[in-house]
Motif scaffolding. Structure first.
Motif, PDB file in Angstrom:
ATOM      1  N   PHE A  32       0.801  -1.220   0.000  1.00  0.00           N
ATOM      2  CA  PHE A  32       0.000   0.000   0.000  1.00  0.00           C
ATOM      3  C   PHE A  32       0.838   1.275   0.000  1.00  0.00           C
ATOM      4  O   PHE A  32       0.297   2.369   0.136  1.00  0.00           O
ATOM      5  CB  PHE A  32      -0.933  -0.001   1.221  1.00  0.00           C
ATOM      6  CG  PHE A  32      -1.876  -1.169   1.212  1.00  0.00           C
ATOM      7  CD1 PHE A  32      -3.038  -1.147   0.448  1.00  0.00           C
ATOM      8  CD2 PHE A  32      -1.585  -2.312   1.942  1.00  0.00           C
ATOM      9  CE1 PHE A  32      -3.896  -2.227   0.429  1.00  0.00           C
ATOM     10  CE2 PHE A  32      -2.441  -3.408   1.932  1.00  0.00           C
ATOM     11  CZ  PHE A  32      -3.595  -3.361   1.166  1.00  0.00           C
ATOM     12  N   ILE A  33       2.160   1.119  -0.165  1.00  0.00           N
ATOM     13  CA  ILE A  33       3.083   2.254  -0.128  1.00  0.00           C
ATOM     14  C   ILE A  33       3.840   2.301  -1.446  1.00  0.00           C
ATOM     15  O   ILE A  33       4.331   1.269  -1.918  1.00  0.00           O
ATOM     16  CB  ILE A  33       4.059   2.094   1.061  1.00  0.00           C
ATOM     17  CG1 ILE A  33       3.260   2.108   2.366  1.00  0.00           C
ATOM     18  CG2 ILE A  33       5.108   3.190   1.058  1.00  0.00           C
ATOM     19  CD1 ILE A  33       4.060   1.747   3.594  1.00  0.00           C
ATOM     20  N   PRO A  34       3.948   3.477  -2.044  1.00  0.00           N
ATOM     21  CA  PRO A  34       4.694   3.591  -3.305  1.00  0.00           C
ATOM     22  C   PRO A  34       6.123   3.051  -3.165  1.00  0.00           C
ATOM     23  O   PRO A  34       6.776   3.229  -2.137  1.00  0.00           O
ATOM     24  CB  PRO A  34       4.710   5.101  -3.576  1.00  0.00           C
ATOM     25  CG  PRO A  34       3.541   5.642  -2.820  1.00  0.00           C
ATOM     26  CD  PRO A  34       3.409   4.758  -1.607  1.00  0.00           C
ATOM     27  N   GLY A  35       6.585   2.379  -4.216  1.00  0.00           N
ATOM     28  CA  GLY A  35       7.885   1.718  -4.209  1.00  0.00           C
ATOM     29  C   GLY A  35       9.043   2.609  -3.815  1.00  0.00           C
ATOM     30  O   GLY A  35       9.961   2.172  -3.121  1.00  0.00           O
ATOM     31  N   GLU A  36       9.009   3.875  -4.222  1.00  0.00           N
ATOM     32  CA  GLU A  36      10.124   4.768  -3.907  1.00  0.00           C
ATOM     33  C   GLU A  36      10.209   5.098  -2.413  1.00  0.00           C
ATOM     34  O   GLU A  36      11.207   5.632  -1.954  1.00  0.00           O
ATOM     35  CB  GLU A  36      10.062   6.056  -4.736  1.00  0.00           C
ATOM     36  CG  GLU A  36       8.836   6.906  -4.513  1.00  0.00           C
ATOM     37  CD  GLU A  36       7.650   6.547  -5.389  1.00  0.00           C
ATOM     38  OE1 GLU A  36       6.628   7.241  -5.278  1.00  0.00           O
ATOM     39  OE2 GLU A  36       7.719   5.577  -6.170  1.00  0.00           O
ATOM     40  N   GLN A  37       9.182   4.747  -1.655  1.00  0.00           N
ATOM     41  CA  GLN A  37       9.191   4.999  -0.208  1.00  0.00           C
ATOM     42  C   GLN A  37       9.483   3.740   0.612  1.00  0.00           C
ATOM     43  O   GLN A  37       9.575   3.805   1.836  1.00  0.00           O
ATOM     44  CB  GLN A  37       7.853   5.599   0.219  1.00  0.00           C
ATOM     45  CG  GLN A  37       7.604   6.967  -0.376  1.00  0.00           C
ATOM     46  CD  GLN A  37       6.257   7.527   0.036  1.00  0.00           C
ATOM     47  OE1 GLN A  37       5.430   6.848   0.633  1.00  0.00           O
ATOM     48  NE2 GLN A  37       6.028   8.783  -0.299  1.00  0.00           N
ATOM     49  N   HIS A  38       9.643   2.602  -0.028  1.00  0.00           N
ATOM     50  CA  HIS A  38       9.837   1.342   0.685  1.00  0.00           C
ATOM     51  C   HIS A  38      11.048   1.364   1.607  1.00  0.00           C
ATOM     52  O   HIS A  38      10.950   0.933   2.762  1.00  0.00           O
ATOM     53  CB  HIS A  38       9.954   0.168  -0.296  1.00  0.00           C
ATOM     54  CG  HIS A  38       8.639  -0.237  -0.872  1.00  0.00           C
ATOM     55  ND1 HIS A  38       8.496  -1.378  -1.618  1.00  0.00           N
ATOM     56  CD2 HIS A  38       7.404   0.340  -0.838  1.00  0.00           C
ATOM     57  CE1 HIS A  38       7.236  -1.493  -2.002  1.00  0.00           C
ATOM     58  NE2 HIS A  38       6.562  -0.462  -1.544  1.00  0.00           N
ATOM     59  N   ASP A  39      12.194   1.840   1.127  1.00  0.00           N
ATOM     60  CA  ASP A  39      13.399   1.848   1.960  1.00  0.00           C
ATOM     61  C   ASP A  39      13.200   2.683   3.222  1.00  0.00           C
ATOM     62  O   ASP A  39      13.605   2.281   4.315  1.00  0.00           O
ATOM     63  CB  ASP A  39      14.610   2.355   1.180  1.00  0.00           C
ATOM     64  CG  ASP A  39      15.071   1.371   0.119  1.00  0.00           C
ATOM     65  OD1 ASP A  39      14.725   0.171   0.207  1.00  0.00           O
ATOM     66  OD2 ASP A  39      15.793   1.804  -0.807  1.00  0.00           O
ATOM     67  N   ALA A  40      12.565   3.842   3.083  1.00  0.00           N
ATOM     68  CA  ALA A  40      12.323   4.709   4.235  1.00  0.00           C
ATOM     69  C   ALA A  40      11.376   4.049   5.232  1.00  0.00           C
ATOM     70  O   ALA A  40      11.590   4.124   6.448  1.00  0.00           O
ATOM     71  CB  ALA A  40      11.761   6.052   3.775  1.00  0.00           C
TER      72      ALA A  40
END
Length: 60
Positions: free
Chosen positions: A17-25
């Protein structure tokens, strides 16, 4: 090991449910919050040992 599998399953479900570019954060924040929780209940050392065991298992 069971706790690690559960944690991975929860993380995987949340990341859907979270955009891929925010996964690491998000993963970094989850790790920080988890460590702080274990430290708050005086289990910081046990958590560190668990992480070390998981790291060893991942490299086998």
């Amino acid at each position: 090991m069971r706790e690690a599998a559960r944690e991975r399953a929860i993380t995987s479900a949340i990341l859907q449910f979270i955009p891929g570019e925010q996964h690491d954060a998000v993963i970094a924040l989850m790790e920080t919050v988890t460590r702080e929780y274990y430290e708050s209940i005086d289990l910081g050392e046990a958590y560190a040992q668990q992480l070390a065991r998981e790291a060893m298992e991942d490299h086998v």
